[in-house]
Design an enzyme around this catalytic site. Structure first.
Site, PDB file in Angstrom:
ATOM      1  N   ASP A  12       2.251 -31.055   0.924  1.00  0.00           N
ATOM      2  CA  ASP A  12       3.631 -31.571   0.991  1.00  0.00           C
ATOM      3  C   ASP A  12       3.652 -32.983   0.418  1.00  0.00           C
ATOM      4  O   ASP A  12       4.668 -33.448  -0.093  1.00  0.00           O
ATOM      5  CB  ASP A  12       4.140 -31.678   2.439  1.00  0.00           C
ATOM      6  N   MET A  56       0.916 -35.633  13.403  1.00  0.00           N
ATOM      7  CA  MET A  56       0.248 -34.342  13.169  1.00  0.00           C
ATOM      8  C   MET A  56       0.126 -34.079  11.677  1.00  0.00           C
ATOM      9  O   MET A  56       1.007 -34.454  10.906  1.00  0.00           O
ATOM     10  CB  MET A  56       1.065 -33.230  13.838  1.00  0.00           C
ATOM     11  N   ASP A 108       6.216 -26.536  18.350  1.00  0.00           N
ATOM     12  CA  ASP A 108       7.152 -26.367  17.234  1.00  0.00           C
ATOM     13  C   ASP A 108       8.483 -25.863  17.785  1.00  0.00           C
ATOM     14  O   ASP A 108       8.621 -24.691  18.165  1.00  0.00           O
ATOM     15  CB  ASP A 108       6.603 -25.366  16.203  1.00  0.00           C
ATOM     16  N   GLU A 142       5.317 -21.928  18.738  1.00  0.00           N
ATOM     17  CA  GLU A 142       6.608 -22.101  18.060  1.00  0.00           C
ATOM     18  C   GLU A 142       7.638 -21.152  18.662  1.00  0.00           C
ATOM     19  O   GLU A 142       7.383 -19.955  18.783  1.00  0.00           O
ATOM     20  CB  GLU A 142       6.474 -21.852  16.560  1.00  0.00           C
ATOM     21  N   HIS A 147       1.800 -31.061   5.589  1.00  0.00           N
ATOM     22  CA  HIS A 147       0.660 -30.333   5.025  1.00  0.00           C
ATOM     23  C   HIS A 147       0.087 -31.213   3.931  1.00  0.00           C
ATOM     24  O   HIS A 147       0.838 -31.943   3.273  1.00  0.00           O
ATOM     25  CB  HIS A 147       1.109 -29.041   4.342  1.00  0.00           C
ATOM     26  N   ASP A 174      11.598 -14.757  10.473  1.00  0.00           N
ATOM     27  CA  ASP A 174      11.351 -16.090  11.062  1.00  0.00           C
ATOM     28  C   ASP A 174      12.478 -17.029  10.638  1.00  0.00           C
ATOM     29  O   ASP A 174      12.490 -17.552   9.529  1.00  0.00           O
ATOM     30  CB  ASP A 174      10.006 -16.591  10.525  1.00  0.00           C
ATOM     31  N   ASP A 188      13.697 -20.008  11.991  1.00  0.00           N
ATOM     32  CA  ASP A 188      13.487 -21.468  11.983  1.00  0.00           C
ATOM     33  C   ASP A 188      14.803 -22.257  12.024  1.00  0.00           C
ATOM     34  O   ASP A 188      14.984 -23.232  11.298  1.00  0.00           O
ATOM     35  CB  ASP A 188      12.677 -21.905  10.735  1.00  0.00           C
ATOM     36  N   LYS A 212       1.552 -16.399  15.242  1.00  0.00           N
ATOM     37  CA  LYS A 212       2.761 -15.749  14.715  1.00  0.00           C
ATOM     38  C   LYS A 212       2.434 -14.267  14.569  1.00  0.00           C
ATOM     39  O   LYS A 212       1.340 -13.927  14.113  1.00  0.00           O
ATOM     40  CB  LYS A 212       3.135 -16.366  13.364  1.00  0.00           C
ATOM     41  N   ASP A 237      10.122 -27.714  13.896  1.00  0.00           N
ATOM     42  CA  ASP A 237       9.671 -26.938  12.741  1.00  0.00           C
ATOM     43  C   ASP A 237      10.814 -26.002  12.370  1.00  0.00           C
ATOM     44  O   ASP A 237      10.791 -24.817  12.693  1.00  0.00           O
ATOM     45  CB  ASP A 237       8.398 -26.159  13.066  1.00  0.00           C
ATOM     46  N   GLU A 271      -1.630 -22.243  15.993  1.00  0.00           N
ATOM     47  CA  GLU A 271      -0.254 -21.734  16.031  1.00  0.00           C
ATOM     48  C   GLU A 271      -0.233 -20.247  15.725  1.00  0.00           C
ATOM     49  O   GLU A 271      -0.652 -19.814  14.655  1.00  0.00           O
ATOM     50  CB  GLU A 271       0.592 -22.501  15.008  1.00  0.00           C
ATOM     51  N   HIS A 283       8.290 -17.951  16.648  1.00  0.00           N
ATOM     52  CA  HIS A 283       7.206 -16.981  16.532  1.00  0.00           C
ATOM     53  C   HIS A 283       7.050 -16.151  17.796  1.00  0.00           C
ATOM     54  O   HIS A 283       6.874 -14.936  17.740  1.00  0.00           O
ATOM     55  CB  HIS A 283       5.902 -17.694  16.180  1.00  0.00           C
TER      56      HIS A 283
HETATM   57  C1  GLT Z   1       5.111 -22.969   7.750  1.00  0.00           C
HETATM   58  C2  GLT Z   1       5.231 -22.159   9.003  1.00  0.00           C
HETATM   59  C3  GLT Z   1       5.268 -22.994  10.226  1.00  0.00           C
HETATM   60  C4  GLT Z   1       4.004 -23.761  10.460  1.00  0.00           C
HETATM   61  C5  GLT Z   1       3.751 -24.749   9.397  1.00  0.00           C
HETATM   62  C6  GLT Z   1       2.419 -25.414   9.650  1.00  0.00           C
HETATM   63  S1  GLT Z   1       3.833 -24.073   7.833  1.00  0.00           S
HETATM   64  O1  GLT Z   1       6.287 -23.695   7.520  1.00  0.00           O
HETATM   65  O2  GLT Z   1       6.415 -21.381   8.899  1.00  0.00           O
HETATM   66  O3  GLT Z   1       5.546 -22.229  11.349  1.00  0.00           O
HETATM   67  O4  GLT Z   1       4.132 -24.459  11.663  1.00  0.00           O
HETATM   68  O5  GLT Z   1       1.424 -24.918   8.821  1.00  0.00           O
HETATM   69 MN    MN Z   2       8.674 -20.310  12.035  1.00  0.00          MN
HETATM   70 MN    MN Z   3       5.564 -23.641  13.048  1.00  0.00          MN
END
Ligand code: GLT
Ligand code: MN
Ligand code: MN
Length: 390
Positions: A58, A89, A246, A218, A55, A256, A258, A184, A292, A182, A221
């Site tokens: 970041d 990206m 992702d 993702e 980002h 979420d 991750d 969610k 991600d 993306e 998500h």
């Molecule tokens: C954030 C989010 C991710 C996205 C990122 C891109 S930011 O960490 O949880 O799923 O992909 O903006």
């Molecule tokens: Mn996520």
């Molecule tokens: Mn993501």
């Protein structure tokens, strides 16, 4: 060398925000110190990653002066060069600053929308300067709790306005850049607009430059929404819209998470890798394989690199398993397409004649439905390949 150790050829990428995650959550403070972007570049390259994504903030902290920005970017580029890493990206942080508390592109306040567009144009310039070819849009704050605040159709229209504006910006600059949207379903908002990849795919078809815009699905998500991630990705691939992905892991019905790729629902992870790699004989996905995800809160920095290596190794192991599965003669026999040269041509491209011929076919529902499909055997074979006994 261990065949599952990653190399740059594997096209694995991580975000600065992923391995740089300090372990903060809504209930607790950071458990790890922030890592300098240049340090992340070195460590990721040592782990065998190909690239690093970011980002705007970041890398360049919010509110930096122009000269600070230029110094940071210069040092970061030098680190990329030194370690042979790229930035495939980039994206904009349109969610951390309080100005975005009620969304960026969908806010009711035109000043917020103006700020979001301006920040995104700057982020695009930064991404392109670093070599990015894909620009991701994750509208984490574009949603509601008090849904009476606007007509949801206004949110869709404002998002379209922003995408069309930014596509034209990219075109006017002559940048070689595409957008990836993306989805969610929720978190951090109660409900987020465009909650799934399917919603995004349709939205893209309404844009002024749909060819410039694809999706960035993702795992976590789509799984939060209770959907089959593999099916969503397949639909995006079929539409030529899988511009980025992702990868991570998630249990259904949770926040979420991750998690490290492949650490939950190994079966879905296997099916996903099989699809992306085209081991069934279909066209593979050839873009970046982005993780991600972040390390558990239990980890120190060494655990972060264990996490990163784990994501990449699991992907490669699943790829080898998928290749073996699709090469297995018993599997191939079970999924072999049944061909019927008399019927097949009647099934596509309507004509009056074909419709009449279809009606005249001798089709006996009772006998057709008697055939067992042997999916129990097929699925067991998949499990045996997955568990490494075949
Ligand atoms: C954030 C989010 C991710 C996205 C990122 C891109 S930011 O960490 O949880 O799923 O992909 O903006
Ligand atoms: Mn996520
Ligand atoms: Mn993501």
């Amino acid at each position: 060398m261990d065949p599952f150790d990653p190399t740059a050829k594997d096209r694995f990428t991580f975000g600065l925000w992923t391995v740089g995650n300090t372990g903060r959550d809504p209930f607790g403070e950071a458990v790890r110190a922030p890592l300098a972007p240049t340090h992340i570049v070195r460590k990721l390259s040592e782990c065998g990653a190909w690239g690093v994504n970011l980002h705007d903030n970041d890398l360049v902290p919010f509110g930096s002066s122009a000269s600070e920005r230029d110094r940071i970017v210069r040092e970061f580029k030098a680190a990329l060069q030194e370690h042979g890493m790229c930035v495939p990206m980039a994206t904009t942080n349109l969610f951390s600053h309080p100005i975005f508390k009620d969304g960026a592109f969908t806010s009711n306040d035109p000043k917020v929308r103006a700020f979001a567009l301006r920040k995104t144009m700057d982020g695009i310039d930064l991404g392109v300067e670093l070599g990015a070819r894909v620009y991701v849009f994750w509208g984490g704050r574009e949603g509601t709790e008090a849904d009476a605040c606007r007509d949801p159709r206004t949110a869709v229209a404002r998002t379209r306005e922003a995408m069309d504006f930014l596509c034209d910006y990219v075109r006017e600059q002559g940048y070689d850049l595409v957008f990836a949207l993306e989805a969610k379903p929720n978190e951090p908002r109660g409900d987020i607009y465009f909650p799934t990849t399917g919603h995004m795919l349709h939205f893209i078809s309404t844009l002024a430059h749909p060819e410039m815009v694809g999706v960035n699905p993702e795992v976590a998500h789509e799984t939060m929404a209770g959907l089959s991630f593999t099916h969503g990705v397949a639909q995006a691939m079929e539409a030529g819209k899988l511009f980025h992905i992702d990868l991570n892991a998630q249990r259904i019905g949770r926040y979420d998470q991750d998690f490290r790729f492949g650490s939950e629902d190994v079966r879905q992870a296997f099916l996903l890798v099989r699809l992306l790699e085209g081991t069934l004989g279909t066209a593979p996905y050839t873009g970046p394989l982005h993780f991600d995800a972040h390390a558990y809160r239990s980890e120190d920095e060494a655990g972060v690199w264990d996490f990163a290596r784990g994501c990449m190794r699991t992907y490669k192991i699943l790829k080898a398993r998928a290749q073996a599965f699709d090469a297995d003669p018993e599997v191939r026999a079970l999924i072999a397409e049944q061909n019927d040269a008399a019927i097949e041509p009647l099934l596509s491209g309507y004509t009056k004649d074909k419709a009449a011929k279809l009606r005249a076919l001798a089709l006996d529902p009772a006998s057709i439905s008697k055939r067992g499909l042997r999916y129990e055997r097929l699925d067991q074979l998949m499990i045996e390949h997955l568990l490494g006994v075949r």
